[in-house]
Design an enzyme around this catalytic site. Sequence first.
Site, PDB file in Angstrom:
ATOM      1  N   ARG A 192       0.736  -1.278  -0.116  1.00  0.00           N
ATOM      2  CA  ARG A 192      -0.041   0.029   0.208  1.00  0.00           C
ATOM      3  C   ARG A 192       0.832   1.240  -0.090  1.00  0.00           C
ATOM      4  O   ARG A 192       0.655   2.053  -0.681  1.00  0.00           O
ATOM      5  CB  ARG A 192      -0.960   0.100   1.244  1.00  0.00           C
ATOM      6  CG  ARG A 192      -2.202  -0.898   1.172  1.00  0.00           C
ATOM      7  CD  ARG A 192      -2.581  -1.461   2.567  1.00  0.00           C
ATOM      8  NE  ARG A 192      -1.559  -2.251   2.807  1.00  0.00           N
ATOM      9  CZ  ARG A 192      -1.781  -3.599   2.421  1.00  0.00           C
ATOM     10  NH1 ARG A 192      -2.967  -3.919   1.865  1.00  0.00           N
ATOM     11  NH2 ARG A 192      -0.799  -4.456   2.521  1.00  0.00           N
ATOM     12  N   THR A 193       1.715   1.312   0.933  1.00  0.00           N
ATOM     13  CA  THR A 193       2.456   2.676   1.048  1.00  0.00           C
ATOM     14  C   THR A 193       3.518   2.999  -0.070  1.00  0.00           C
ATOM     15  O   THR A 193       3.273   4.052  -0.571  1.00  0.00           O
ATOM     16  CB  THR A 193       3.346   2.620   2.619  1.00  0.00           C
ATOM     17  OG1 THR A 193       2.538   2.157   3.551  1.00  0.00           O
ATOM     18  CG2 THR A 193       3.683   4.005   2.832  1.00  0.00           C
ATOM     19  N   ARG A 253      11.054   3.872   4.252  1.00  0.00           N
ATOM     20  CA  ARG A 253      10.630   2.787   5.442  1.00  0.00           C
ATOM     21  C   ARG A 253      11.654   2.116   6.045  1.00  0.00           C
ATOM     22  O   ARG A 253      12.743   1.521   5.133  1.00  0.00           O
ATOM     23  CB  ARG A 253       9.602   1.898   4.781  1.00  0.00           C
ATOM     24  CG  ARG A 253       9.242   0.562   5.814  1.00  0.00           C
ATOM     25  CD  ARG A 253       8.129  -0.048   5.096  1.00  0.00           C
ATOM     26  NE  ARG A 253       6.794   0.844   5.296  1.00  0.00           N
ATOM     27  CZ  ARG A 253       5.594   0.227   5.098  1.00  0.00           C
ATOM     28  NH1 ARG A 253       5.431  -1.361   4.954  1.00  0.00           N
ATOM     29  NH2 ARG A 253       4.534   0.803   5.361  1.00  0.00           N
ATOM     30  N   LYS A 257      26.565  -4.186  -0.202  1.00  0.00           N
ATOM     31  CA  LYS A 257      28.122  -4.154  -0.178  1.00  0.00           C
ATOM     32  C   LYS A 257      28.634  -3.507   1.022  1.00  0.00           C
ATOM     33  O   LYS A 257      29.918  -3.046   1.010  1.00  0.00           O
ATOM     34  CB  LYS A 257      28.671  -3.455  -1.393  1.00  0.00           C
ATOM     35  CG  LYS A 257      28.232  -4.243  -2.916  1.00  0.00           C
ATOM     36  CD  LYS A 257      29.134  -3.789  -3.748  1.00  0.00           C
ATOM     37  CE  LYS A 257      28.146  -2.987  -4.863  1.00  0.00           C
ATOM     38  NZ  LYS A 257      28.922  -2.569  -5.951  1.00  0.00           N
ATOM     39  N   HIS A 280       4.041   5.815  11.726  1.00  0.00           N
ATOM     40  CA  HIS A 280       3.805   5.707  10.196  1.00  0.00           C
ATOM     41  C   HIS A 280       2.716   6.811   9.990  1.00  0.00           C
ATOM     42  O   HIS A 280       1.466   6.560  10.004  1.00  0.00           O
ATOM     43  CB  HIS A 280       2.980   4.432  10.218  1.00  0.00           C
ATOM     44  CG  HIS A 280       2.865   3.983   8.728  1.00  0.00           C
ATOM     45  ND1 HIS A 280       2.839   4.691   7.599  1.00  0.00           N
ATOM     46  CD2 HIS A 280       2.534   2.735   8.216  1.00  0.00           C
ATOM     47  CE1 HIS A 280       2.627   3.981   6.575  1.00  0.00           C
ATOM     48  NE2 HIS A 280       2.334   2.866   6.891  1.00  0.00           N
TER      49      HIS A 280
HETATM   50  N1   CP Z   1      -0.571  -0.264   5.843  1.00  0.00           N
HETATM   51  C1   CP Z   1       0.787  -0.407   5.445  1.00  0.00           C
HETATM   52  O1   CP Z   1       1.674   0.177   5.731  1.00  0.00           O
HETATM   53  O2   CP Z   1       0.643  -1.102   4.261  1.00  0.00           O
HETATM   54  P1   CP Z   1       2.037  -1.690   3.475  1.00  0.00           P
HETATM   55  O3   CP Z   1       2.968  -2.340   4.573  1.00  0.00           O
HETATM   56  O4   CP Z   1       1.422  -2.655   2.520  1.00  0.00           O
HETATM   57  O5   CP Z   1       2.771  -0.419   2.810  1.00  0.00           O
END
Ligand code: CP
Length: 312
Positions: free
Chosen positions: A61-62, A111, A89, A141
């Site tokens: 999603r993100t 992320r 590396k 998040h």
């Molecule tokens: N909700 C969420 O962060 O989903 P993903 O891990 O698929 O990005």
Amino acid sequence: MPAALPLRHLICIDDLDRAGLEALLDRADTLLPRALGGSPGGEQPLAGKTVVNLFFEPSTRTRSSFELAARRLGATVLNFDMASSSTRKGETLTDTLFTLEAMGAEIFVIRHASDGVVAQLAAVCAPRSHLVNAGDGRSQHPTQGLLDMLTIRQHKGRDFGALTVAIVGDLRHSRVARSDLRALRLLGAGTIRVAAPEVLLPEPEVTRGCVVCSSIEEAVRGADVVMTLRLQRERMEEGLVSSAESYFRDWGLTPERLALARPDAIVMHPGPMNRGVEIADAVADGPQSVIRQQVSNGVAVRMAVLEALGSG
Ligand code: CP
């Protein structure tokens, strides 16, 4: 309507005050038709800018929604491929950032499995760079928090003070819960209930001001919003939860349990879902589920955030 507000970075919901958060939600609402591709064209405020998706943990999603959001705003998008990159590396994350900055990229969507990494990078990045936290460890998040608030607002209106919100499941390992709880408090949510097996409750500071319930039934009864969370086994010590079957029996959101909520309650889940573990199919796909709407709102919210960063 103009961009919500100039924003240097978005690391945590606490980077926003209430007015700033609501301005981003307003802007996302306006951008929704474009976000979903139904209204092509429009302004391209990120034309000439490069957005890099730097994902060191899996995402559907993100990552996809940030890519769509950036493209809808006219940006060039670089999806950093960790598996074939020089991080394999031994290149550090900081040197990776400096390398991509040297190529002219200026917006970084990051992320990472470790808490606080995005804040650390924000402290050393170039003055013209903008960083967005797309999930760091179990810490934050923020764009998920924003899209969740937008989804609640679309169904329940702007008066969060009138709402009872129940968050059930693995709060201990959930960055989504940490961002949602901060956002709900900022918007003045009336009652926030949390419920989880004791081993999956977070440190008390996270649930400050919440009603901590001892069962899913207690949390869901009379709620306007019911959110379930995934068991985050990738962040969990072995053996913390005995089995998926016993978890579903004791904590799964079933139609019978959902019937305890208000008849017009909405069901949310940040995804990815583990069907038959934290949520039953009949609830996930049922008439009260807004789970796919959360995903759609994710594109619009991320457009609003990228636009604000681009003007910051
Ligand atoms: N909700 C969420 O962060 O989903 P993903 O891990 O698929 O990005």
